[in-house]
Design a protein around this motif. Structure first.
Motif, mmCIF file in Angstrom:
data_model
loop_
_atom_site.group_PDB
_atom_site.id
_atom_site.type_symbol
_atom_site.label_atom_id
_atom_site.label_comp_id
_atom_site.label_asym_id
_atom_site.label_seq_id
_atom_site.Cartn_x
_atom_site.Cartn_y
_atom_site.Cartn_z
ATOM 1 N N SER A 1 0.954 -1.231 0.027
ATOM 2 C CA SER A 1 -0.044 0.029 0.167
ATOM 3 C C SER A 1 0.928 1.206 0.084
ATOM 4 N N PRO A 2 0.530 2.177 -0.495
ATOM 5 C CA PRO A 2 1.183 3.562 -0.725
ATOM 6 C C PRO A 2 1.568 4.149 0.667
ATOM 7 N N SER A 3 0.674 3.956 1.389
ATOM 8 C CA SER A 3 0.871 4.541 2.731
ATOM 9 C C SER A 3 0.380 3.830 3.809
ATOM 10 N N PRO A 4 1.122 3.728 4.942
ATOM 11 C CA PRO A 4 0.772 2.771 6.082
ATOM 12 C C PRO A 4 -0.761 2.705 6.466
ATOM 13 N N VAL A 5 -1.318 1.687 6.828
ATOM 14 C CA VAL A 5 -2.655 1.704 7.222
ATOM 15 C C VAL A 5 -2.812 1.610 8.779
ATOM 16 N N GLY A 6 -3.688 2.111 9.250
ATOM 17 C CA GLY A 6 -3.752 2.017 10.782
ATOM 18 C C GLY A 6 -5.282 1.405 10.965
ATOM 19 N N GLY A 7 -5.623 1.193 12.436
ATOM 20 C CA GLY A 7 -6.781 0.262 12.776
ATOM 21 C C GLY A 7 -7.994 1.165 12.800
ATOM 22 N N VAL A 8 -8.180 2.198 12.245
ATOM 23 C CA VAL A 8 -9.272 2.883 12.171
ATOM 24 C C VAL A 8 -10.345 2.178 11.363
ATOM 25 N N SER A 9 -9.801 1.929 10.073
ATOM 26 C CA SER A 9 -11.069 1.440 9.181
ATOM 27 C C SER A 9 -10.725 -0.024 8.674
ATOM 28 N N ASN A 10 -9.133 -0.327 8.984
ATOM 29 C CA ASN A 10 -8.776 -1.734 8.545
ATOM 30 C C ASN A 10 -9.398 -2.677 9.428
ATOM 31 N N GLN A 11 -9.575 -3.917 8.877
ATOM 32 C CA GLN A 11 -9.994 -5.162 9.632
ATOM 33 C C GLN A 11 -8.867 -6.445 9.786
ATOM 34 N N LEU A 12 -8.518 -6.687 10.848
ATOM 35 C CA LEU A 12 -7.568 -7.719 10.699
ATOM 36 C C LEU A 12 -8.228 -9.099 10.446
ATOM 37 N N SER A 13 -7.838 -9.876 9.830
ATOM 38 C CA SER A 13 -8.386 -11.084 9.432
ATOM 39 C C SER A 13 -8.141 -11.891 10.718
ATOM 40 N N HIS A 14 -7.036 -11.827 11.212
ATOM 41 C CA HIS A 14 -6.559 -12.555 12.533
ATOM 42 C C HIS A 14 -5.574 -11.481 13.508
ATOM 43 N N GLU A 15 -5.836 -11.403 14.689
ATOM 44 C CA GLU A 15 -5.022 -10.891 15.817
ATOM 45 C C GLU A 15 -3.439 -10.942 15.323
ATOM 46 N N TYR A 16 -3.074 -12.242 14.646
ATOM 47 C CA TYR A 16 -1.658 -12.354 14.297
ATOM 48 C C TYR A 16 -1.082 -11.396 13.391
ATOM 49 N N GLU A 17 -1.998 -10.918 12.413
ATOM 50 C CA GLU A 17 -1.615 -9.972 11.522
ATOM 51 C C GLU A 17 -0.876 -8.820 12.190
ATOM 52 N N MET A 18 -1.384 -8.587 13.371
ATOM 53 C CA MET A 18 -0.967 -7.165 14.026
ATOM 54 C C MET A 18 0.442 -7.586 14.775
ATOM 55 N N LEU A 19 0.960 -8.913 14.633
ATOM 56 C CA LEU A 19 2.143 -9.023 15.331
ATOM 57 C C LEU A 19 3.357 -9.674 14.523
ATOM 58 N N SER A 20 3.235 -9.315 13.260
ATOM 59 C CA SER A 20 4.251 -9.842 12.254
ATOM 60 C C SER A 20 5.328 -9.075 12.534
ATOM 61 N N GLY A 21 5.306 -7.842 13.031
ATOM 62 C CA GLY A 21 6.671 -6.921 13.331
ATOM 63 C C GLY A 21 6.447 -5.809 12.480
ATOM 64 N N ALA A 22 5.423 -6.014 11.462
ATOM 65 C CA ALA A 22 5.296 -4.740 10.544
ATOM 66 C C ALA A 22 4.389 -3.775 11.103
#
Lengths: 566, 153
Positions: free
Chosen positions: A58-79
């Motif tokens: 994605s051209p810019s970083p995405v935050g948790g305002v509108s983004n939906q995580l498919s799973h919690e692990y997505e948040m924990l990849s280091g990115a």
């Protein structure tokens, strides 16, 4: 004075929105003309996770305002960077930062020398550097866009809630993030002050003119990153804060402690931040988080996870064990409440009319037990008129309406919270002594003056070193400046007056001037100095050392008449 | 915590021992007559405000300082709840956050309230002010200080 009552705000007046950025979750709210309304995201959620993910796609970083995580692990990849609120404005000597560096999946490098830590997100196998302010600014931009889409107008003015424990550095950094996101901060208000405002509105007498009797409320607010306690006295829409205390403890500490209990060797296990280790850390974090949530409603939980590196963890944790692991956190909660009651001169728990328990941790049984225990009442007597997850943001939205000058014909905005200063502020004198000038829990706005003198014969310059005491015997250097042109005199003769002023928006100014006694009218001999604090920026830990090493005691201040013991 | 005098992680340089906690009451009141504004002020005008005001000449005049009861606009024998109500209604006018924005100093109002809402400090204030009316003001003694905060008695 106010002839234009009777109508709500004109449509072209911008009403500031209220933002409660939590360590874990965030909420937005605004005064809609008759009441506070929470702003929902495109997924119809009122609670949005606080995180920003960096990627090349994605051209810019995405935050948790509108983004939906498919799973919690997505948040924990280091990115993904999260816990910004815990990290912002802290140095690498801070125990919170060093603890976080061992338990969070993204990179936090510390050298332990009093500079800002190096923070990076993993993108395509590259650790890409960022800062908590930058991450927060990206997140705030998303919130701004959401609010603008929902309200169909530009959004610029905001009121943000902040923990009582925040140092003035952290406040400056938060304000900087807002500026980066194009937001204008009308107020950074302590979370309990926001809750107090909401409570004051609820306690408003129904018929005008009747101020009602005074009610004492105890507010306990604990989220993922911070804990605040306040005692307020409310009547007729006016809340006077009597005491305020806060600490950097919260759900994140409960989580980290429990993770350590499950994998005692995790610090060394995860220290290299390799891909496999990040993955194992993520599995452990998610499982621990789930277990803690379940322990709020059941007596014990079975944890059975495979960390992927040949380590399998199969343990049962019960409530007693959990409370024992986190003894320090719970003890700190007790001491915060007792300290706040003492500072507020509430000598008997029976004097408290309402116990208000808010924040993400307010559902933890032990927390409820502690608060009700000290306040001597049963769980059913906890104030029920406030949604614990929305209290702070609703208060922030009320403050936003007040600060934007909105008039409410029904008098629902006839409110005022009189706040206090969360930390003592003072100067260094008598070599190494912290001399508070404005004590903590002083009502704002505040102005105090104190007189000092020189330490040496013919001392022509004095260094004013300003500190904020954020915790017991733990002072942060806010800034320093020299007073020059002191006439040559014996030590102890020149009067160096230091005045501190904190206005209602919590801005701190330090002024200093020199007077020579016995020379007619008491006029300052040189122009006065006025300095807005904090002035010291990143690396203030090193700065305090450097000042001491290079200048020694040459420019010292001394309290007159030997009133202080060094 | 962060960069304090007390942290000594690396010991790269000589660190200060923890600061002691003390309080003193030495006051000069150089800034007493100075009114801080609540908007960012131009430094120039701030300095002039202080330099132009001469505390001795200004307060040594015949103007009697307001009593704390006068500040709160209550009777000398006001009940505690009357004092609280008076403070709250004044706060709604004179607190910088209040909509009406009076031009009196809220700090002064709060200080009066702090003294009068505490039974012990109110009693000692009443005692002092009775002494004050009996003894009267001594010439050139603490003329530049507000007598209710002066501890020289």
């Amino acid at each position: 004075m106010s002839e234009q009552t009777g109508y709500t705000v004109a449509s072209d007046t911008e009403i500031a929105i209220g933002i409660d950025i939590g360590t874990f979750q965030c909420r937005l709210a605004v005064w809609n003309g008759s009441q506070v309304e929470l702003i929902r995201n495109t997924r119809n959620q009122k609670l949005m996770k606080s995180y920003v993910t960096f990627s090349d796609e994605s051209p810019s970083p995405v935050g948790g305002v509108s983004n939906q995580l498919s799973h919690e692990y997505e948040m924990l990849s280091g990115a993904t960077i999260f816990n910004m609120k815990r990290l912002i404005g802290r140095l690498d000597t801070d125990p919170i930062v060093s603890k976080a560096s061992k338990t969070l999946p993204f990179l936090i490098q510390t050298l332990g020398i009093g500079v800002r830590p190096f923070i990076a997100a993993l993108v395509n196998n590259i650790w890409r550097s960022t800062t908590p302010e930058e991450v927060l600014a990206i997140y705030l931009l998303e919130l701004k866009a959401l609010a603008e889409a929902r309200l169909k107008r530009p959004v610029r003015d905001v009121v943000l809630t902040v923990p009582a424990a925040f140092s003035r550095f952290q406040l400056v950094r938060i304000a900087r993030s807002c500026a980066m996101a194009g937001l204008h901060v009308l107020r950074l208000m302590p979370e309990p002050a926001a809750v107090a405002l909401l409570y004051a509105q609820q306690q408003m007498p129904k018929n005008m003119g009747d101020s009602g009797s005074e009610k004492i409320g105890l507010i306990f607010n604990m989220g993922a990153g911070y804990c605040d306690v306040a005692v307020i006295a409310t009547a007729g829409g006016v809340s006077q804060m009597k005491g305020l205390a806060g600490s950097s403890i919260g759900g994140e500490d409960l989580l980290q402690n429990t993770m350590h209990w499950l994998v005692p060797e995790m610090d060394s296990l995860f220290s290299s931040h390799g891909l496999e280790e990040i993955k194992s850390m993520g599995i452990l974090r998610v499982a621990t988080q789930d277990a803690i949530h379940q322990l709020s409603s059941q007596a014990s939980v079975q944890i059975d996870i495979d960390l992927g590196n040949g380590t399998r963890i199969c343990r049962v944790i019960d409530v007693e064990e959990f409370e024992e692991i986190n003894k320090d956190v719970f003890e700190k909660c007790v001491s915060l409440i007792t300290q706040c009651l003492r500072d507020s001169k509430v000598v008997k728990a029976e004097y408290i009319d309402d116990v208000i328990l808010v924040g993400g941790c307010s559902s933890i049984p032990k927390i409820r037990q502690i608060v009700t225990g000290i306040c001597k009442r049963s769980e059913t007597e906890i104030y029920s008129g406030i949604n614990p997850m929305e209290a702070a943001v609703r208060g922030a939205a009320l403050e936003g309406a007040l600060a934007s000058g909105v008039n409410d014909p029904l008098g629902n905005l006839d409110l005022l919270t009189i706040q206090v200063n969360a930390h003592s502020i003072g100067v260094r004198a008598n070599r190494n002594t912290f001399v508070p000038i404005i004590d903590r829990n002083t009502t704002l706005p505040a102005r105090r003056e104190m007189v000092f003198t020189t330490a040496h014969e013919n001392q022509t310059e004095a260094l004013i070193v300003v500190y904020e005491e954020v915790d017991d015997a733990n002072q942060l250097l806010l800034g320093y400046f020299k007073v020059v042109g002191i006439p040559a005199a014996r030590s102890g003769v020149p009067e160096i007056s230091v005045c501190m002023d904190i206005d209602a928006s919590n801005m701190l100014r330090v002024m200093a001037g020199v007077i020579m006694p016995g020379s007619g009218p008491r006029k300052p001999v040189v122009p006065l100095m006025e300095v807005r604090m904090p002035t010291a920026d990143g690396g203030h830990g090193l700065c305090a050392d450097a000042l001491n090493k290079i200048l020694g005691s040459n420019l010292d201040l001394v309290c007159p008449h030997g009133k202080l013991n060094t | 915590m962060i960069g304090t005098l007390t942290t000594s992680a690396g010991g790269i340089s000589e660190r200060l021992p923890p600061l002691n906690y003390t309080g003193i009451s030495g006051r000069l009141h150089l800034f007493n007559s100075f009114r801080f504004t609540y908007k960012p002020i131009s430094t120039k005008s701030a300095f002039h405000a202080v330099l132009d005001a001469n505390p001795v000449e200004r307060t040594a005049g015949s103007r009697r300082p307001e009593s704390l009861y006068e500040v709160l606009r209550v009777d000398r024998n006001a009940t505690p709840s009357e004092i609280k109500t008076a403070y709250r209604s004044l706060a709604k006018i004179y607190h910088p956050d209040a909509k009406l924005h009076g031009d009196r100093d809220f700090i002064e109002i709060h200080n009066a309230y702090a003294t009068l809402s505490d039974p012990a400090s109110r009693a000692s204030y009443d005692l002092k002010s009775r002494l004050y009316t009996v003894v009267g003001r001594r010439q050139g003694f603490y003329t530049c200080q507000r007598w209710e905060t002066d501890q020289c008695w």
